[in-house]
Design a protein around this motif. Structure first.
Motif, short mmCIF file in Angstrom:
data_model
loop_
_atom_site.label_atom_id
_atom_site.label_comp_id
_atom_site.label_asym_id
_atom_site.label_seq_id
_atom_site.Cartn_x
_atom_site.Cartn_y
_atom_site.Cartn_z
N THR A 1 65.03 23.71 16.66
CA THR A 1 64.58 23.39 15.31
C THR A 1 63.09 23.69 15.12
O THR A 1 62.66 24.10 14.04
N ALA A 2 62.31 23.51 16.18
CA ALA A 2 60.87 23.83 16.09
C ALA A 2 60.69 25.32 15.80
O ALA A 2 59.84 25.70 14.98
N HIS A 3 61.50 26.16 16.45
CA HIS A 3 61.42 27.61 16.18
C HIS A 3 61.75 27.92 14.73
O HIS A 3 61.09 28.74 14.09
N MET B 1 59.18 29.67 12.01
CA MET B 1 59.51 30.89 11.25
C MET B 1 59.31 30.66 9.76
O MET B 1 58.86 31.56 9.05
N GLU B 2 59.65 29.46 9.29
CA GLU B 2 59.46 29.17 7.87
C GLU B 2 57.97 29.23 7.51
O GLU B 2 57.60 29.75 6.47
N ARG C 1 51.77 30.53 6.20
CA ARG C 1 50.97 29.33 6.42
C ARG C 1 50.55 29.22 7.88
O ARG C 1 51.11 29.89 8.74
N GLU C 2 49.57 28.36 8.13
CA GLU C 2 49.02 28.23 9.48
C GLU C 2 50.01 27.53 10.43
O GLU C 2 50.68 26.58 10.05
N LEU C 3 50.07 28.00 11.66
CA LEU C 3 50.97 27.41 12.64
C LEU C 3 50.30 26.20 13.31
O LEU C 3 49.07 26.15 13.38
N TYR D 1 64.42 34.28 16.74
CA TYR D 1 63.04 34.03 16.27
C TYR D 1 61.98 34.71 17.15
O TYR D 1 60.83 34.84 16.75
N THR D 2 62.36 35.09 18.36
CA THR D 2 61.37 35.49 19.36
C THR D 2 60.61 36.79 19.09
O THR D 2 59.39 36.82 19.27
N PRO D 3 61.28 37.89 18.64
CA PRO D 3 60.51 39.13 18.43
C PRO D 3 59.31 38.94 17.51
O PRO D 3 58.22 39.46 17.76
#
Lengths: 279, 191
Positions: free
Chosen positions: B42-44, B48-49, B55-57, B94-96
């Protein structure tokens, strides 16, 4: 009728949930030691040595063997001469898990299928309740991780597939799973019954102690053959390559419909955790 | 610089630069020290959102290592509970994008998708495996744990971990080698 209170049930489930997650069975540790002797791959040997250390650290320092303390399945054998008093039996199982997962600092790993919101107390659980003769109550708590459960499968084979077809599907499932279910695994196989029964039997087969023989000589021979085929895949401990991909293959078989050959395959990671008590 | 031999344990310090990983090869045993970030399913999705809406991570990606883990709660007197890796393929979609943004390393267990393996070669990053199901043992390498985002996710929150000599093995290197493929081929018995 023998009376057993829900309070006793709650305490038993709570204690089993904690001990199952902290103390790996002697049969499993013994299987690691045997595997360490047989394994020829250096990385496989290193992994097996880590698993033996890990079980000892978990037991001594009282932290879970694996952080994935699972969605809990509880197998219950309820004697037909037992009367449960003091409340709802299923609610008592749930309360035991709630208390055990909170007091034991176990991870809460249950969530809504779509929103993924955690239920916060590791409930609900899956209970399989069987009514048996006698005045005893047997409770077996099985915390199983998501990684190995995700690699499990059910196949509705045509009867013509036979034992050869069953073997091929089991080996293919193990191969496709590769490193994902944390090998060395234990492979539970349910043959026959119907769709859901084959899956149920495959999970139940995992509860038999590792290293024990199947009481049916025909199935015992099939288990040997299956394990040999699985260990030819070369997947090895953690999938890094080796000869010990699985520590055991356990089969439960029953008759099925004349049109069917149901096959359930439940893959269990090396952290094979289950703890039971008879009240 | 020569390639490392496989019997030696190579010390890695985070954050990682390209020089740190360029000579690492699939099968090398490594020991990681420094800060790493935890993130799983869920964090990934949430990261991504944020990326999609520019927006800042909650943490920097450049040169960092993400550990796919959802630890068990820390009992009193401990920094963290059991803390072994979770299966990595669920993070593949989500990784690439994260690799494109500068992520240099990932720790988990299990195979990665072709898309992730190609992205690791393109953006020069590595994937490492820790021993799945050895969470009690691995927790000893964790010296500090601070929640940096998504506390509401409980075990899935993003944590910043300070690790010392965290044991792992290189699965995918920047040349596209894969230890799972290589290892299985070496030991399989063809009948």
């Amino acid at each position: 009728m023998r009376r057993i209170s829900t309070k006793t049930v709650i305490q038993a489930v709570r204690d089993l949930a904690i001990s199952a997650n902290l103390e790996l069975g002697k049969d499993v540790i013994h299987a690691f030691e045997e595997a360490l002797e047989k394994e020829i791959s250096p990385s496989g040997k290193a992994i097996l040595a880590q698993l033996i250390d890990n079980a000892q650290i978990a037991r001594e320092e009282k932290i879970p063997i694996c952080q994935d303390t699972g969605l809990v399945t509880i197998f219950v054998d309820l004697g037909q001469e037992v009367s449960i008093v003091g409340g709802d039996f299923k609610a008592a199982l749930e309360e035991g898990i709630r208390e055990g997962y909170s007091k034991g600092f176990l991870r809460k790993s249950v969530c809504h299928p779509f929103t993924r919101k955690n239920t916060g107390d590791n409930t609900p659980l899956i209970a399989h309740i069987e009514i048996v003769p006698g005045d005893k109550l047997k409770i077996c708590v099985v915390p199983k991780g998501g990684g190995s459960e995700n690699m499990s499968r059910v196949f509705m084979l045509p009867p013509s597939a036979g034992w050869q077809g069953v073997k091929e599907h089991v080996v293919r499932t193990v191969n496709e799973a590769g490193p994902n279910p944390c090998p060395p695994t234990i492979v539970g196989v349910g043959i026959g019954g119907n769709f859901e029964q084959s899956a149920f039997l495959s999970k139940k087969a995992l509860l038999r102690p590792l290293g024990s023989r199947n009481s049916n000589p025909e199935l015992d021979q099939m288990e040997k053959e299956l394990l040999e085929e699985i260990n030819k895949t070369g997947i090895g401990p953690q999938g890094l390559g080796g000869r010990i991909t699985s520590l055991g293959a356990h089969i439960i078989m029953m008759p099925c419909h004349i049109a069917s050959l149901p096959l359930g395959i439940n893959i269990q990671c090396h952290a094979s955790r289950h703890m039971e008590v008879t009240l | 610089m020569k390639e490392f031999s496989s019997d030696r344990i190579i010390e890695l310090k985070t954050p990682l630069s390209i020089e740190d990983i360029i000579n690492l090869r699939s099968g090398n045993r490594i020991s990681i020290s420094g800060y790493i970030y935890t993130a799983r399913d869920t964090a990934h999705k949430r990261l991504m959102e944020l990326i999609k809406s520019d927006r800042e991570l909650p943490f920097p990606l450049k040169g960092q290592v993400i550990y796919y883990v959802g630890p068990s709660p820390a009992p009193p007197g401990r920094v963290i509970g059991s803390a072994g890796p979770t299966t990595s393929y669920r993070m593949d979609p989500y990784t690439p994008k994260l690799l494109e943004m500068g992520l240099k390393g990932m720790i988990g267990k299990g195979r990665r998708s072709d898309a992730v393996r190609e992205a690791m070669v393109r953006y020069r990053a590595i994937y490492m495996a820790a021993t799945g199901g050895a969470g009690a043992l691995i927790s000893r390498a964790v010296r500090e744990s601070t929640t940096v985002a998504y506390e509401d996710l409980g075990p899935e929150a993003v944590r910043r971990l300070k690790v010392e000599r965290f044991p792992a093995i290189v699965v995918n290197d920047i040349l596209g080698n894969d230890l799972y493929e290589k290892g299985q081929k070496q030991y399989q018995i063809l009948s």
